[in-house]
Design an enzyme around this catalytic site. Sequence first.
Site, PDB file in Angstrom:
ATOM      1  N   SER A 242       0.902  -1.097   0.063  1.00 10.85           N
ATOM      2  CA  SER A 242       0.123  -0.332  -0.134  1.00 10.85           C
ATOM      3  C   SER A 242       0.748   1.280  -0.046  1.00 10.85           C
ATOM      4  CB  SER A 242      -0.766   0.100   1.187  1.00 10.85           C
ATOM      5  OG  SER A 242      -0.117   0.205   2.479  1.00 10.85           O
ATOM      6  N   LYS A 243       0.080   2.327   0.101  1.00  9.83           N
ATOM      7  CA  LYS A 243       1.023   3.646  -0.062  1.00  9.83           C
ATOM      8  C   LYS A 243       2.121   3.498   1.194  1.00  9.83           C
ATOM      9  CE  LYS A 243      -2.175   6.385  -2.559  1.00  9.83           C
ATOM     10  NZ  LYS A 243      -3.081   7.727  -2.556  1.00  9.83           N
ATOM     11  N   ARG A 244       1.569   3.425   2.217  1.00 12.96           N
ATOM     12  CA  ARG A 244       2.587   3.365   3.604  1.00 12.96           C
ATOM     13  C   ARG A 244       4.107   2.551   3.236  1.00 12.96           C
ATOM     14  NH1 ARG A 244       1.766  -0.837   7.311  1.00 12.96           N
ATOM     15  NH2 ARG A 244       0.135  -2.244   6.864  1.00 12.96           N
TER      16      ARG A 244
END
Length: 466
Positions: A242-244
Amino acid sequence: MIRTRFAPSPTGYLHIGGARTALFCWAFAKRHGGTFILRIEDTDRERSTLESEQAILDSMDWLGLDYQGPFYQMQRLKRYSEVAEQLVREGKAYHCYASREELDALRESQRAKGEKPRYDGRWRPENAKRAGLKPPVGVQPVIRFRNPDDGEVTFNDLVKGPITVANSELDDLVLMRSDGIPTYNFGVVVDDLDMEINTVIRGDDHVNNTPRQINVYRALGAALPKFAHVPMILGQDGERLSKRHGAVSVMQYRDEGYLPEALLNYLARLGWSHGNEEKFSSAQLIEWIDLEHISKSPARFDPEKLAWLNQQYLKEADDARLAQLMTPFLESDGCDVKNGPPPAAVAALLKERVNTVKQLADAAVYFYRALEPSDELKQQHYTAGIKPALADLRERLAGIDWQRGKINEVLKSVVAEHKLKLPKIAMPLRVMVTGEAQTPSIDATLELIGRDQVLARLDLQLQAFP
């Protein structure tokens, strides 16, 4: 001849998972002297945007993945309709008038009974006739595929091995929506047939779609392509990327100062290997790429490994190219590179100390404008005892030829005459001129900054000494 394709949907940016798939498709086609096609699957009219489409094209261009196309599904609606109607005429598809409300109620009833939610075939011609169903007036039907009731679908995935799914597990999928837009599973088959795609390399989130698509191929009497489903990329914690974890736009990596060849190299190693090779060019990837060495297990994205690899490419990069890449970063930070040393010379001095072009630009700022040292650095290095030696150094620097060797000679003579060790004078000198505690060799740094700037900064900072 190998023909592959990458078929993103323009509903968002191109992220690294998609970029890796595109890379494998591109390299595999290149290795075999084949064709790599870019197809924009833009049939999601609510979420598709021109901005997302441009982001995909920009990403492919920045990565250097050349392609044939792009081709757009929304420009091919007539073709999908023709093929769907052909299947209807042949009894391999049919018109379905079930409303959304009916289908929702059907699924709820099936869930309540503990059954798998699925379409029950109520508008298959024989079922509709038996139930006395008549096409409702004014309702535009969808076209559903008549999935085989018996038997099974088996295909040999080039990554995962043999996969078998019973036809009883599959229901009659929608081919064409009532608005004339094809569904994914139908559009992709027609496109791949028309574009003569014979090797489908895609993410393994599409494995469940493949048996459905194979049945459509067979209904059309078409030869099947070979399928290779690439495992997904996970974060370091084992969760879906994911973006994290760093699953951001490919173009964000460009904006953060990564080199495209480094990102391509890293993506190629995410789930594929050639012996123990860690660093290799795109040309080598094309020479080596095969599907047998794609891992069956998900790969884990490691931002630190990517940064390390980018650093290796930066060290070898042409200084003029790095200068061109870092100049926009410097200008956005208020630097005028015309009023300072040649950016290529600065890049040559700094590039082995950084991981990205952005870090290179950040490290280069003091060559183009004076940075005020922090109070902490001043307290640590601006002492009354060292001031006379620095003042002496300033005067001697004013009268020499401005060359690194001469600067070094002056430094050594001042150190000797004032009975100091070099760090005693080099550290405060570095802080006074650059505002930083760490730089490359001080004589090389001073040479590049230039005599006038060095003397002016020394004059200003000597006033801050006790």
